[in-house]
Design an enzyme around this catalytic site. Structure first.
Site, PDB file in Angstrom:
ATOM      1  N   TRP A 135       0.823  -1.215   0.000  1.00 51.90           N
ATOM      2  CA  TRP A 135       0.000   0.000   0.000  1.00 51.90           C
ATOM      3  C   TRP A 135       0.860   1.269   0.000  1.00 51.90           C
ATOM      4  O   TRP A 135       1.897   1.315   0.676  1.00 51.90           O
ATOM      5  CB  TRP A 135      -0.864   0.007   1.271  1.00 51.90           C
ATOM      6  CG  TRP A 135      -1.399   1.347   1.615  1.00 51.90           C
ATOM      7  CD1 TRP A 135      -0.783   2.323   2.366  1.00 51.90           C
ATOM      8  CD2 TRP A 135      -2.653   1.901   1.218  1.00 51.90           C
ATOM      9  NE1 TRP A 135      -1.587   3.428   2.452  1.00 51.90           N
ATOM     10  CE2 TRP A 135      -2.741   3.194   1.759  1.00 51.90           C
ATOM     11  CE3 TRP A 135      -3.727   1.405   0.452  1.00 51.90           C
ATOM     12  CZ2 TRP A 135      -3.857   4.012   1.564  1.00 51.90           C
ATOM     13  CZ3 TRP A 135      -4.832   2.229   0.270  1.00 51.90           C
ATOM     14  CH2 TRP A 135      -4.890   3.514   0.820  1.00 51.90           C
ATOM     15  N   MET A 136       0.381   2.304  -0.701  1.00 50.23           N
ATOM     16  CA  MET A 136       1.042   3.608  -0.652  1.00 50.23           C
ATOM     17  C   MET A 136       0.000   4.714  -0.491  1.00 50.23           C
ATOM     18  O   MET A 136      -1.056   4.647  -1.105  1.00 50.23           O
ATOM     19  CB  MET A 136       1.819   3.841  -1.951  1.00 50.23           C
ATOM     20  CG  MET A 136       2.407   5.243  -2.072  1.00 50.23           C
ATOM     21  SD  MET A 136       3.336   5.456  -3.606  1.00 50.23           S
ATOM     22  CE  MET A 136       2.020   5.826  -4.744  1.00 50.23           C
ATOM     23  N   ASN A 137       0.293   5.739   0.330  1.00 47.89           N
ATOM     24  CA  ASN A 137      -0.463   6.995   0.236  1.00 47.89           C
ATOM     25  C   ASN A 137       0.503   8.165   0.076  1.00 47.89           C
ATOM     26  O   ASN A 137       1.345   8.112  -0.827  1.00 47.89           O
ATOM     27  CB  ASN A 137      -1.554   7.145   1.301  1.00 47.89           C
ATOM     28  CG  ASN A 137      -1.137   7.027   2.742  1.00 47.89           C
ATOM     29  OD1 ASN A 137      -0.703   5.979   3.170  1.00 47.89           O
ATOM     30  ND2 ASN A 137      -1.289   8.082   3.518  1.00 47.89           N
ATOM     31  N   ASP A 138       0.392   9.201   0.860  1.00 41.85           N
ATOM     32  CA  ASP A 138       1.060  10.479   0.589  1.00 41.85           C
ATOM     33  C   ASP A 138       2.526  10.407   0.135  1.00 41.85           C
ATOM     34  O   ASP A 138       3.315   9.640   0.700  1.00 41.85           O
ATOM     35  CB  ASP A 138       1.105  11.342   1.863  1.00 41.85           C
ATOM     36  CG  ASP A 138      -0.183  11.352   2.624  1.00 41.85           C
ATOM     37  OD1 ASP A 138      -1.162  10.752   2.169  1.00 41.85           O
ATOM     38  OD2 ASP A 138      -0.201  11.975   3.699  1.00 41.85           O
ATOM     39  N   GLN A 154       4.290   7.321   2.135  1.00 41.56           N
ATOM     40  CA  GLN A 154       3.604   6.536   3.155  1.00 41.56           C
ATOM     41  C   GLN A 154       3.438   5.122   2.616  1.00 41.56           C
ATOM     42  O   GLN A 154       2.855   4.921   1.546  1.00 41.56           O
ATOM     43  CB  GLN A 154       2.234   7.165   3.453  1.00 41.56           C
ATOM     44  CG  GLN A 154       2.328   8.465   4.205  1.00 41.56           C
ATOM     45  CD  GLN A 154       2.743   8.245   5.650  1.00 41.56           C
ATOM     46  OE1 GLN A 154       1.928   7.909   6.486  1.00 41.56           O
ATOM     47  NE2 GLN A 154       4.024   8.426   5.947  1.00 41.56           N
ATOM     48  N   TRP A 162      -4.199   0.454   4.048  1.00 38.98           N
ATOM     49  CA  TRP A 162      -3.462   1.374   4.924  1.00 38.98           C
ATOM     50  C   TRP A 162      -3.141   0.710   6.254  1.00 38.98           C
ATOM     51  O   TRP A 162      -4.026   0.168   6.901  1.00 38.98           O
ATOM     52  CB  TRP A 162      -4.301   2.634   5.169  1.00 38.98           C
ATOM     53  CG  TRP A 162      -3.551   3.655   5.971  1.00 38.98           C
ATOM     54  CD1 TRP A 162      -2.738   4.622   5.482  1.00 38.98           C
ATOM     55  CD2 TRP A 162      -3.540   3.797   7.400  1.00 38.98           C
ATOM     56  NE1 TRP A 162      -2.200   5.353   6.517  1.00 38.98           N
ATOM     57  CE2 TRP A 162      -2.676   4.870   7.706  1.00 38.98           C
ATOM     58  CE3 TRP A 162      -4.158   3.114   8.447  1.00 38.98           C
ATOM     59  CZ2 TRP A 162      -2.431   5.288   9.015  1.00 38.98           C
ATOM     60  CZ3 TRP A 162      -3.908   3.525   9.758  1.00 38.98           C
ATOM     61  CH2 TRP A 162      -3.053   4.603  10.021  1.00 38.98           C
ATOM     62  N   PHE A 194       4.420   8.805  10.079  1.00 36.19           N
ATOM     63  CA  PHE A 194       3.445   9.498   9.239  1.00 36.19           C
ATOM     64  C   PHE A 194       4.172  10.505   8.331  1.00 36.19           C
ATOM     65  O   PHE A 194       5.382  10.613   8.322  1.00 36.19           O
ATOM     66  CB  PHE A 194       2.407  10.207  10.121  1.00 36.19           C
ATOM     67  CG  PHE A 194       1.216   9.337  10.471  1.00 36.19           C
ATOM     68  CD1 PHE A 194       1.270   7.950  10.364  1.00 36.19           C
ATOM     69  CD2 PHE A 194       0.025   9.914  10.901  1.00 36.19           C
ATOM     70  CE1 PHE A 194       0.159   7.159  10.680  1.00 36.19           C
ATOM     71  CE2 PHE A 194      -1.084   9.133  11.212  1.00 36.19           C
ATOM     72  CZ  PHE A 194      -1.018   7.763  11.107  1.00 36.19           C
ATOM     73  N   SER A 195       3.357  11.287   7.618  1.00 36.64           N
ATOM     74  CA  SER A 195       3.907  12.161   6.580  1.00 36.64           C
ATOM     75  C   SER A 195       4.826  13.248   7.116  1.00 36.64           C
ATOM     76  O   SER A 195       4.733  13.665   8.271  1.00 36.64           O
ATOM     77  CB  SER A 195       2.764  12.808   5.804  1.00 36.64           C
ATOM     78  OG  SER A 195       2.187  11.826   4.989  1.00 36.64           O
ATOM     79  N   ARG A 256       0.168  17.035  12.840  1.00 37.14           N
ATOM     80  CA  ARG A 256       1.043  16.214  11.994  1.00 37.14           C
ATOM     81  C   ARG A 256       1.462  16.867  10.677  1.00 37.14           C
ATOM     82  O   ARG A 256       1.021  17.937  10.320  1.00 37.14           O
ATOM     83  CB  ARG A 256       0.360  14.888  11.695  1.00 37.14           C
ATOM     84  CG  ARG A 256      -0.985  15.002  11.006  1.00 37.14           C
ATOM     85  CD  ARG A 256      -1.509  13.602  10.684  1.00 37.14           C
ATOM     86  NE  ARG A 256      -2.797  13.621  10.053  1.00 37.14           N
ATOM     87  CZ  ARG A 256      -3.955  13.474  10.685  1.00 37.14           C
ATOM     88  NH1 ARG A 256      -3.984  13.305  11.993  1.00 37.14           N
ATOM     89  NH2 ARG A 256      -5.084  13.504  10.008  1.00 37.14           N
ATOM     90  N   GLU A 308      -4.591  18.659   6.601  1.00 36.41           N
ATOM     91  CA  GLU A 308      -3.426  17.774   6.585  1.00 36.41           C
ATOM     92  C   GLU A 308      -2.391  18.296   5.578  1.00 36.41           C
ATOM     93  O   GLU A 308      -2.709  19.121   4.717  1.00 36.41           O
ATOM     94  CB  GLU A 308      -3.834  16.354   6.155  1.00 36.41           C
ATOM     95  CG  GLU A 308      -4.932  15.740   7.018  1.00 36.41           C
ATOM     96  CD  GLU A 308      -5.291  14.305   6.631  1.00 36.41           C
ATOM     97  OE1 GLU A 308      -5.418  13.483   7.543  1.00 36.41           O
ATOM     98  OE2 GLU A 308      -5.448  14.004   5.445  1.00 36.41           O
TER      99      GLU A 308
HETATM  100  C1  FRU Z   1      -2.975  12.210   4.634  1.00 36.50           C
HETATM  101  C2  FRU Z   1      -2.622  11.538   5.942  1.00 36.50           C
HETATM  102  C3  FRU Z   1      -1.647  12.381   6.733  1.00 36.50           C
HETATM  103  C4  FRU Z   1      -0.946  11.366   7.589  1.00 36.50           C
HETATM  104  C5  FRU Z   1      -0.875  10.190   6.670  1.00 36.50           C
HETATM  105  C6  FRU Z   1      -0.967   8.864   7.376  1.00 36.50           C
HETATM  106  O1  FRU Z   1      -3.405  11.340   3.656  1.00 36.50           O
HETATM  107  O2  FRU Z   1      -3.787  11.288   6.682  1.00 36.50           O
HETATM  108  O3  FRU Z   1      -2.256  13.417   7.455  1.00 36.50           O
HETATM  109  O4  FRU Z   1       0.305  11.797   8.007  1.00 36.50           O
HETATM  110  O5  FRU Z   1      -1.941  10.307   5.760  1.00 36.50           O
HETATM  111  O6  FRU Z   1      -0.692   7.821   6.502  1.00 36.50           O
END
Ligand code: FRU
Length: 588
Positions: A135-138, A154, A162, A194-195, A256, A308
């Protein structure tokens, strides 16, 4: 006497029930010991299995990391790996919670020297960054150093949903193609990672070394706090600072996503930090001790969800510096779920003040561009502000129909301030490097559309990665637009509505849509009426990014067609318009 007996019985029964509870708990804890003789332990994952906690003890050392994973119950949807190459010849113990020792998932853990999976699955993008697996996010810590653009992100290496936030890592020399590197930051006793951002400490203000790469991130444990780590080998390995956290939590749950830059005028590092539904600014001389400077956001912009991933970016406008504050928000986006709003104003080293503009303004009105920020340390002779966002939306990101990986990033885009004919906007447009991806061009004749015109064969061997460039002139059409289509009657529609002043994308017939109820909904953006719109669309298997008038208006959407869309249909619902200078590029 009777009372004593009763008390004794009560005591004994309490004792028994406590024992039997222990027994049940024991039954749900499993320990498995592996004598390592291979590079990897492969763990079977089933996406619909409940999450359980697992801890790995290497050589009987105390485990540092709790891993949450969906250990398979009856079948493996896919496998994830634990890299155990350094432990060959020794023993590893894994403790599982809420798991039976004889459960299918535990029994089927296997050792292997290889970790194999189908990298080229159907929706794997070709020129957008996606994680190798998992999985990947930010995007995180984007920083340029010695010819390399670093992209951290992330990352969950233990599943395609996630969880277990790490910083994954990749580098590129051209912003188009990426090389995967090992995970840069893994969870520790302060929490998951986290980010955050990364800077190059040119003047060694922190004392980690001249030109050290310093990552500033959120430790997400019992509370959220800010931590730092440094690398003196171009991001290949990081050491966490022993004084972490550098900003402890002041009692704000959502605290954050630190984004840091060096502010010459006030001679200090500035951090933008998301604090619930505002952005707080902090200043520091050395990246280690921080002073709170100010707070922005009360009563301005969109407040439909938590704020965020901020980024405060200086941009040149007619020879003057304007400061742009990017703020991602979830939910509360203009078309549901997550989106990135921005403010244009001034920053004096302490306070950000927004100009009077019709807020909220959105960087991208599509549903799939979130948490994006800009690269730091871009050389002065380049000077661009280069942005990249996560191409998904929290409304459905965990359920999109990919297999071994989830999500991709947008292409790298250059941010500029522009005037859209009504007011200032922040335009975002693919960096010029994206043009080098064009492999083959096919020019089409101009068309005048009175009802519909179909270009039935965009490219001879269309693999679902292409680019369309054209100029659309509304003439007297009210509602008009174009659709990408395939032979299965799937379509992705782009519509200009001159009657209401909206541009929209409709994806409800674009292929797989019902994996999540909130996915099919369309997306609208305000459209300034003009005589001509220059349009550029980048398509990469499961995503389309449209830029109108060099990114004055940008929309990003993901979609999951079951066959490549190789047809382009122009239509009008009355009146006529023309499509000119149509070029289709195959992408390498
Ligand atoms: C945004 C977020 C950030 C957080 C991260 C956690 O998508 O919610 O605020 O640091 O993702 O994965």
């Amino acid at each position: 006497m009777k009372t004593t007996t009763n008390l004794l019985i009560l005591f004994l029964s309490l004792l028994m029930s406590a024992c039997s509870q222990n027994k049940t708990q024991d039954a749900h804890k499993a320990s498995a010991v592996f004598s390592i003789n291979s590079n990897y332990l492969l763990l079977p994952i089933e996406d619909n299995a409940p999450e359980i906690k697992m801890q790995v003890k290497y050589n009987d050392e105390q485990p540092v990391e709790v891993i949450n994973l969906r250990l398979a119950h009856v079948k493996a949807d896919y496998w994830v790996k634990l890299d155990v190459a350094n432990y060959k010849g020794s023993k590893i113990t894994i403790d599982f919670e809420n798991t039976d020792k004889n459960s299918w998932g535990v029994i089927n853990i296997k050792q292997s020297d290889k970790f194999e999976f189908d990298y080229n699955e159907t929706y794997r993008p070709q020129f957008h960054f996606s994680p190798e697996y998992g999985w990947m996010n930010d995007p995180n810590g984007m920083v340029y150093l010695d010819g390399e653009y670093h992209l951290f992100y992330q990352y969950n290496p233990y599943g395609t949903k996630w969880q277990n936030m790490h910083w994954g890592h990749a580098v590129s020399t051209d912003l188009n193609s990426w090389t995967y590197l090992p995970v840069a930051l893994a969870p520790d006793s302060l929490g998951t990672i986290f980010s955050g951002s990364a800077v190059i400490d040119v003047n060694n203000t922190a004392g980690f070394g001249k030109n050290a790469m310093v990552a500033i991130y959120t430790s997400a444990g019992r509370v959220q706090s800010q931590s730092i780590a440094y690398s003196t080998d171009k991001g290949r390995t990081f050491t966490k600072y022993e004084g972490n956290p550098v900003i402890p939590n002041p009692g704000i749950p959502d605290f954050r996503d630190p984004k840091v830059f060096w502010h010459n005028e006030s001679n200090q590092w500035i951090m933008s930090l998301a604090t619930k539904q505002t952005i707080s600014f902090y200043g520091s001389a050395n990246l280690k001790s921080w002073t709170r400077l100010s707070e922005f956001g009360d009563g301005i912009g969109s407040h439909g969800g938590v704020w965020e991933c901020p980024d405060l970016v200086p941009l040149d406008y007619n020879g003057k510096t304007k400061w742009v504050l990017l703020v991602s928000i979830n939910p509360g986006g203009p078309n549901g779920g997550s989106a990135t709003q921005y403010f244009i104003g001034d920053f004096d080293g302490k306070t950000f003040r927004a100009d009077a503009l019709p807020y909220p303004l959105w960087l991208d009105y599509g549903r799939d561009n979130y948490a994006g920020v800009t690269w730091s340390n871009i050389p002065e002779n380049d000077g661009r502000k280069i942005f990249m966002g996560w191409m998904s939306n929290w409304d459905y990101a965990n359920n999109v129909p990919t297999h071994n990986f989830r999500s991709a990033m947008t292409v790298a885009r250059e941010l500029k301030i522009a005037n859209n004919g009504k007011h200032l906007v922040v335009s975002n447009y693919p960096v010029s490097e994206t043009k080098t991806l064009r492999a083959l061009e096919s020019a089409k004749k101009d068309v005048v559309v009175e009802k519909e015109v179909v270009l039935s064969n965009l490219l001879d061997k269309n693999k679902g990665t292409y680019e369309i460039e054209m100029t659309l002139k509304p003439q007297n059409a009210g509602i008009f637009g174009f659709m990408l289509q395939n032979s299965k009657n799937e379509e992705l529609e782009f519509r200009f509505d001159m009657t209401t002043g909206f541009f929209s994308i409709h994806r409800h017939k674009s292929g797989l849509v019902d994996f999540e109820g909130r996915f099919a909904a369309g997306m609208n953006a305000p459209l300034v009426k003009k005589d001509a719109y220059k349009v550029r669309v980048l398509v990469d298997k499961a995503s389309a990014e449209i830029f109108i008038n060099e990114g004055e208006l940008a929309l990003t959407t993901i979609f999951f067609p079951t066959e490549v869309m190789n047809k382009l249909k122009f239509y009008t619902k009355g009146g006529k318009f023309s499509a000119e200078h149509i070029k289709i590029y195959q992408i390498k």
